[in-house]
Design a protein around this motif. Structure first.
Motif, PDB file in Angstrom:
ATOM      1  N   SER A 328       0.803  -1.055   0.063  1.00 57.06           N
ATOM      2  CA  SER A 328       0.011  -0.051  -0.201  1.00 57.06           C
ATOM      3  C   SER A 328       0.771   1.316  -0.066  1.00 57.06           C
ATOM      4  O   SER A 328       0.391   2.320  -0.581  1.00 57.06           O
ATOM      5  CB  SER A 328      -0.906  -0.034   1.209  1.00 57.06           C
ATOM      6  OG  SER A 328      -0.115  -0.044   2.389  1.00 57.06           O
ATOM      7  N   TYR A 329       1.907   1.154   0.649  1.00 57.18           N
ATOM      8  CA  TYR A 329       2.882   2.588   0.616  1.00 57.18           C
ATOM      9  C   TYR A 329       3.427   3.025  -0.808  1.00 57.18           C
ATOM     10  O   TYR A 329       3.857   3.954  -1.032  1.00 57.18           O
ATOM     11  CB  TYR A 329       4.172   2.164   1.378  1.00 57.18           C
ATOM     12  CG  TYR A 329       5.110   0.991   1.029  1.00 57.18           C
ATOM     13  CD1 TYR A 329       6.356   1.617   0.289  1.00 57.18           C
ATOM     14  CD2 TYR A 329       4.990  -0.113   1.248  1.00 57.18           C
ATOM     15  CE1 TYR A 329       7.167   0.586  -0.079  1.00 57.18           C
ATOM     16  CE2 TYR A 329       5.785  -1.178   0.783  1.00 57.18           C
ATOM     17  CZ  TYR A 329       7.017  -0.559   0.102  1.00 57.18           C
ATOM     18  OH  TYR A 329       7.770  -1.580  -0.175  1.00 57.18           O
ATOM     19  N   SER A 330       3.316   1.962  -1.827  1.00 59.61           N
ATOM     20  CA  SER A 330       3.831   2.133  -3.107  1.00 59.61           C
ATOM     21  C   SER A 330       2.880   2.674  -4.139  1.00 59.61           C
ATOM     22  O   SER A 330       3.011   2.553  -5.179  1.00 59.61           O
ATOM     23  CB  SER A 330       4.553   0.885  -3.560  1.00 59.61           C
ATOM     24  OG  SER A 330       5.714   0.622  -2.828  1.00 59.61           O
ATOM     25  N   PHE A 331       1.543   3.004  -3.425  1.00 54.45           N
ATOM     26  CA  PHE A 331       0.561   3.280  -4.532  1.00 54.45           C
ATOM     27  C   PHE A 331       0.857   4.399  -5.344  1.00 54.45           C
ATOM     28  O   PHE A 331       0.607   4.359  -6.718  1.00 54.45           O
ATOM     29  CB  PHE A 331      -1.006   3.382  -3.515  1.00 54.45           C
ATOM     30  CG  PHE A 331      -1.538   2.202  -3.290  1.00 54.45           C
ATOM     31  CD1 PHE A 331      -1.195   1.102  -3.911  1.00 54.45           C
ATOM     32  CD2 PHE A 331      -2.385   2.259  -2.167  1.00 54.45           C
ATOM     33  CE1 PHE A 331      -1.761  -0.192  -3.309  1.00 54.45           C
ATOM     34  CE2 PHE A 331      -3.122   1.073  -1.672  1.00 54.45           C
ATOM     35  CZ  PHE A 331      -2.583  -0.177  -2.407  1.00 54.45           C
ATOM     36  N   PRO A 332       1.213   5.498  -4.797  1.00 57.93           N
ATOM     37  CA  PRO A 332       1.865   6.679  -5.801  1.00 57.93           C
ATOM     38  C   PRO A 332       2.771   6.540  -6.605  1.00 57.93           C
ATOM     39  O   PRO A 332       2.683   6.844  -7.770  1.00 57.93           O
ATOM     40  CB  PRO A 332       2.145   7.690  -4.692  1.00 57.93           C
ATOM     41  CG  PRO A 332       1.400   7.515  -3.263  1.00 57.93           C
ATOM     42  CD  PRO A 332       1.613   5.905  -3.446  1.00 57.93           C
ATOM     43  N   ASP A 333       3.519   5.508  -6.285  1.00 53.79           N
ATOM     44  CA  ASP A 333       4.780   5.122  -7.444  1.00 53.79           C
ATOM     45  C   ASP A 333       3.966   4.255  -8.489  1.00 53.79           C
ATOM     46  O   ASP A 333       4.404   4.416  -9.735  1.00 53.79           O
ATOM     47  CB  ASP A 333       5.870   4.192  -6.668  1.00 53.79           C
ATOM     48  CG  ASP A 333       6.540   4.998  -5.756  1.00 53.79           C
ATOM     49  OD1 ASP A 333       6.741   6.231  -5.743  1.00 53.79           O
ATOM     50  OD2 ASP A 333       6.817   4.448  -4.821  1.00 53.79           O
ATOM     51  N   PHE A 334       2.926   3.552  -8.098  1.00 50.62           N
ATOM     52  CA  PHE A 334       2.238   2.714  -9.418  1.00 50.62           C
ATOM     53  C   PHE A 334       1.685   3.536 -10.252  1.00 50.62           C
ATOM     54  O   PHE A 334       1.740   3.401 -11.520  1.00 50.62           O
ATOM     55  CB  PHE A 334       1.479   1.747  -8.590  1.00 50.62           C
ATOM     56  CG  PHE A 334       2.097   0.492  -7.712  1.00 50.62           C
ATOM     57  CD1 PHE A 334       3.477   0.126  -8.269  1.00 50.62           C
ATOM     58  CD2 PHE A 334       1.736   0.018  -6.754  1.00 50.62           C
ATOM     59  CE1 PHE A 334       4.263  -0.847  -7.672  1.00 50.62           C
ATOM     60  CE2 PHE A 334       2.206  -1.100  -6.058  1.00 50.62           C
ATOM     61  CZ  PHE A 334       3.416  -1.537  -6.713  1.00 50.62           C
TER      62      PHE A 334
END
Length: 455
Positions: A328-334
């Motif tokens: 969930s912490y990587s949502f902006p990166d995706f």
């Protein structure tokens, strides 16, 4: 006619006489100077030819004068001139005057002529000797690989050059020297040849899989590691080998190689883990490395093979809801990759995001993340069917989750740069979707109508 014929006969006789004098000189004076001078080849006789020119003058009168001149000419600059004067009169006498133009007489000129002939003969003998010493050796060019190396075989180069030259002193040919410049691309040369015991497409049993895992664990050779990982990845496509590799302790051995700096090894390790992750029990082991895979996938080179392999592994790991919260912490990166990546990266990221949108428990975290406003450009009829269907599915799932979770009433907690504002509050997405209602593709048109009916 009688006088003309008589004059011609006299001229011929004079020429014959001059030739006889010349022969007498060669047999007497020339022999004492150097006897070897007459031993030159027949080719020299062709190069040094005697040219005889005869001039005849006729006039009107009682006494008709006729002059004839015979000149002997060789290849040298030395010349011998013999003057012959014919006088026709009542007495029918012939006078022959021979001499040199500038002192020294016939003897000096003849000696100069034969001195030149001697030099030419010596030059020709030296030429023949030099031509007999032409040789060359064939050696391997230092800039080219030896047989068996990667890139080709040996290329010999000529190290000898022809030393012969003509009598004029000009070189007969130039030796061409090959360039020793280092090639732009140099292939790595392996120090030893390793015969891998199996082919990469062989279906192996438990015993053979154990041998491959032992080789992979002990070697540091990137080539052997690559072959072993491809072999394990191909065998992991079969369900019975997925369990066998896990039971043999293969998952930690493979996962250890995702830390290497070699992108090829990381890609092959991701592919092997991807095939193994289809098994639910294997997923429980692979989840330990999922955060590391996610970080590497985000920061590695955009649209690279390593990034695609990592995204496929993450997609398989998020098919179920068990491990989605780990990412969930990587949502902006995706979402950033969704905008920046190429066509194939966009497709893979959409598949990964669709997995997240099917889990209502993480909807709040998903719609609250910051996304680039340029994502609205994906709702464009210029994209092909697969892109449009995936983005419409993504929008449809998020819209349903917002309704089901009652997030519409708490719109104030979301920023203007969030996914919630872009998809729900701005109204731009709805306009773009309505514009797709007239799309030429029937499948896209049906999907658009289905989304619009839920709004």
């Amino acid at each position: 006619m009688g006088r003309t014929r008589e004059a011609g006969c006299v001229a011929a006789g004079v020429v014959i006489g001059a030739g006889a004098c010349y022969c007498v000189y060669r047999l007497t004076w020339g022999r004492d100077d150097n006897e070897k001078i007459w031993d030159y080849d027949d080719d020299e006789d062709e190069e040094s030819s005697d040219i005889t020119e005869i001039g005849v003058e006729t006039g009107r009168g009682a006494n008709t004068g006729m002059g004839a001149r015979a000149r002997l000419q060789g290849d040298s600059k030395g010349k011998e001139e013999v003057g012959v004067e014919l006088k026709s009169g009542p007495d029918g006498k012939v006078e022959v005057h021979s001499g040199a133009q500038r002192g020294g007489g016939l003897e000096a000129k003849a000696k100069a002529l034969f001195s030149t002939l001697k030099e030419q003969a010596s030059t020709k003998m030296g030429k023949v000797a030099r031509l007999g010493t032409i040789s060359g050796t064939r050696t391997l060019a230092p800039s080219l690989p030896c047989p068996g190396g990667r890139g080709g075989g040996c290329h010999p180069t000529r190290s000898g050059a022809k030393a012969g030259s003509k009598a004029s002193g000009k070189s007969k040919g130039r030796a061409r020297a090959k360039s020793t410049r280092t090639p732009a691309t140099t292939w790595p040369v392996r120090r030893g040849k390793f015969n891998f015991p199996y082919k990469i497409d062989d279906i192996l049993g438990a015993t053979d899989l154990q041998k491959v895992l032992n080789i992979l664990e002990r070697t540091n050779d990137p080539f052997i590691q690559e072959v072993a990982l491809v072999t394990l990845g191909n065998n992991a496509a079969y369900s019975f080998n997925q369990n066998a590799i896990r039971e043999l302790g293969g998952l930690p051995i493979i996962a250890k190689l995702i830390k290497t700096k070699d992108p090829i090894i990381r890609e092959k390790a991701y592919n092997a883990l991807n095939n193994l992750s289809v098994n639910a029990e294997n997923q429980s082991k692979i989840k330990t490395y999922i955060s590391q895979v996610c970080d590497d996938t985000v920061i590695c080179r955009l649209d690279s093979a390593v990034q695609m392999a990592g995204l496929r592994l993450l997609t398989n790991m998020t098919v179920t809801n068990h491990y989605q919260h780990l990412l969930s912490y990587s949502f902006p990166d995706f979402f950033a990759l969704l905008f920046l990546g190429n066509y194939f990266t966009k497709i893979q990221i959409m598949k990964l995001l669709i997995n997240f949108t099917e889990n209502p428990a993480i909807t709040r975290e998903l719609v609250s993340c910051k996304v680039p406003s340029e994502l609205i450009s994906l709702f464009n009829k210029e994209w092909d069917r697969e892109i449009l269907l995936n983005i419409l599915t993504l929008f449809d799932n998020i819209n349903d989750n917002i309704k089901n979770e009652g997030l519409s009433s708490s719109r104030k907690e979301f920023s203007r740069s969030s996914l919630f504002f872009l998809f729900k509050e701005s109204g731009v997405c709805v306009k773009k979707i309505k514009a797709l209602a007239n799309h030429s593709d029937l499948v896209v048109k049906v999907k658009v109508l289905k989304v619009l009916t839920k709004l």
